[in-house]
Design an enzyme around this catalytic site. Structure first.
Site, short mmCIF file in Angstrom:
data_model
loop_
_atom_site.label_atom_id
_atom_site.label_comp_id
_atom_site.label_asym_id
_atom_site.label_seq_id
_atom_site.Cartn_x
_atom_site.Cartn_y
_atom_site.Cartn_z
N ILE A 98 0.82 -1.20 0.00
CA ILE A 98 0.00 0.00 0.00
C ILE A 98 0.86 1.26 0.00
O ILE A 98 0.61 2.21 -0.73
CB ILE A 98 -0.95 -0.01 1.22
CG1 ILE A 98 -2.01 -1.10 1.05
CG2 ILE A 98 -1.63 1.35 1.38
CD1 ILE A 98 -2.91 -1.25 2.26
N SER B 169 -6.97 -0.87 11.04
CA SER B 169 -7.53 -2.09 10.46
C SER B 169 -8.87 -2.40 11.12
O SER B 169 -9.11 -2.02 12.27
CB SER B 169 -6.57 -3.28 10.69
OG SER B 169 -7.19 -4.51 10.38
N TYR C 7 -1.09 -7.53 16.98
CA TYR C 7 -1.41 -6.62 15.87
C TYR C 7 -2.77 -5.96 16.08
O TYR C 7 -2.92 -4.75 15.91
CB TYR C 7 -1.41 -7.43 14.57
CG TYR C 7 -1.87 -6.68 13.34
CD1 TYR C 7 -1.00 -5.87 12.62
CD2 TYR C 7 -3.19 -6.79 12.88
CE1 TYR C 7 -1.41 -5.19 11.49
CE2 TYR C 7 -3.61 -6.11 11.76
CZ TYR C 7 -2.72 -5.32 11.06
OH TYR C 7 -3.15 -4.64 9.94
#
Length: 323
Positions: free
Chosen positions: A56, A180, A206
């Protein structure tokens, strides 16, 4: 055997099945905004993109370069960063693209990078905190921080904090933090920052960092009111990138197999950060969370707790001030 419903969410099969379902839903929806539909130019603007050597980040930097911006590729690997620099320069003809080394897991590296930016740059108009990692092995950094938290959260926090005065001087300016949808599975425990009470099963660490990213962004936006600098967070979608490179072969194989048919490409995933960074529609919006269709949505409840946001900022300031 004791277990909780949360344990199910950390199971590999749950993760893979969830990715498949969401990818199928995503595949049936057309993007509401694409960079090609936006004619905004960036000549005279400076943009920093962390993790710009791949995925990205590289496509974000490529888009900014096409728009005429001075682009700083903030990369951990000099060799891979140099390759990305050459590719972007050749593709866009923009010779004002530069590589600067940055390892967000090291606060010394963050400080060195920021010092160079402050010395060399007259302004910074866009900061995209894209660098991050998942599935990292258990490790405490030289700064005494758990490595996933250092890479994904504390490092980006310090970088942004060190560049804030320059961003304010350059206003209007935008800070874009990539989070996210996995933040919904995250928990807040500030002991995690030093690796305490932390479950390393699958993507647990994460997920926690991505929740902290949104909490911090929202508090940052409050502190930036009236400065002309905005700060937003986003979910780029389920994207085929190297985010799974630290997982075992089976997980990587399943991710890549499903992703080949259903997931977004890195170029498609870059659309949402680009939207937040340059679009006229996002101008003036701050302290918000965007989904993978460039829509404003509510994040998980902890990310909407103002008191938690204040605590988040205070803890990060204390940790980085001592290091």
């Amino acid at each position: 055997m004791d277990w909780e419903w949360r344990d199910i969410y950390s199971h590999p099969l749950w993760m893979v099945s969830t990715l498949i379902l969401l990818a199928i839903v995503r595949a049936r929806r057309k993007p509401s905004w694409t960079p090609r539909s936006c004619a905004v130019g960036l000549k005279g603007k400076t943009a920093i993109v962390t993790g710009a050597n791949t995925g990205i980040g590289k496509f974000i930097a490529l888009d900014f370069a096409r728009r005429g911006a001075r682009v700083i590729l903030a990369c951990r690997s000099e060799s891979r960063g140099s390759e990305a620099l050459e590719e972007i320069t050749e593709a866009t003809g923009n010779q004002n693209v530069h590589l600067r080394l940055l390892d967000t897991s090291s606060l010394a590296s963050v400080r060195e990078f920021a010092a160079r930016i402050l010395e060399e740059e007259k302004g910074v108009h866009i900061l995209v905190n894209n660098a991050g990692a998942s599935g990292l092995p258990r490790k405490i950094t030289d700064d005494g921080l758990e490595i996933t938290f250092a890479t994904n959260h504390i490092g980006p926090f310090l970088l942004t904090h060190l560049l804030l005065d320059l961003l304010k001087k350059s206003a209007p300016a935008r800070i874009v933090n990539i989070s996210s949808m996995n933040h919904w599975k995250g928990e807040v425990d500030f002991a995690h920052f030093r690796g305490e009470n932390l479950n390393h099963l699958m993507d647990a660490a994460y997920n926690h960092t991505k929740l902290h990213n949104i909490i911090w962004t929202n508090e940052l936006a409050q502190r930036l009111q009236g400065t002309g600098v905005t700060a937003n967070s986003l979910h780029p979608g389920i994207v085929m990138t190297e985010v799974m490179r630290n997982y075992n072969f089976i997980i990587r194989f399943l991710f890549n197999l499903v992703g080949f048919f259903f997931f977004k490409t890195a170029e498609e995933g870059a659309s949402i950060p680009i939207y937040c960074a340059i679009s006229e529609e996002a101008e003036g919006i701050s302290g918000k969370y965007f989904d993978s269709d460039c829509l404003l949505v509510l994040p998980a409840p902890p990310a909407r707790d103002p008191a938690l946001g204040v605590k988040e900022y205070e803890v990060c300031e204390r940790l980085t001030a001592k290091l």
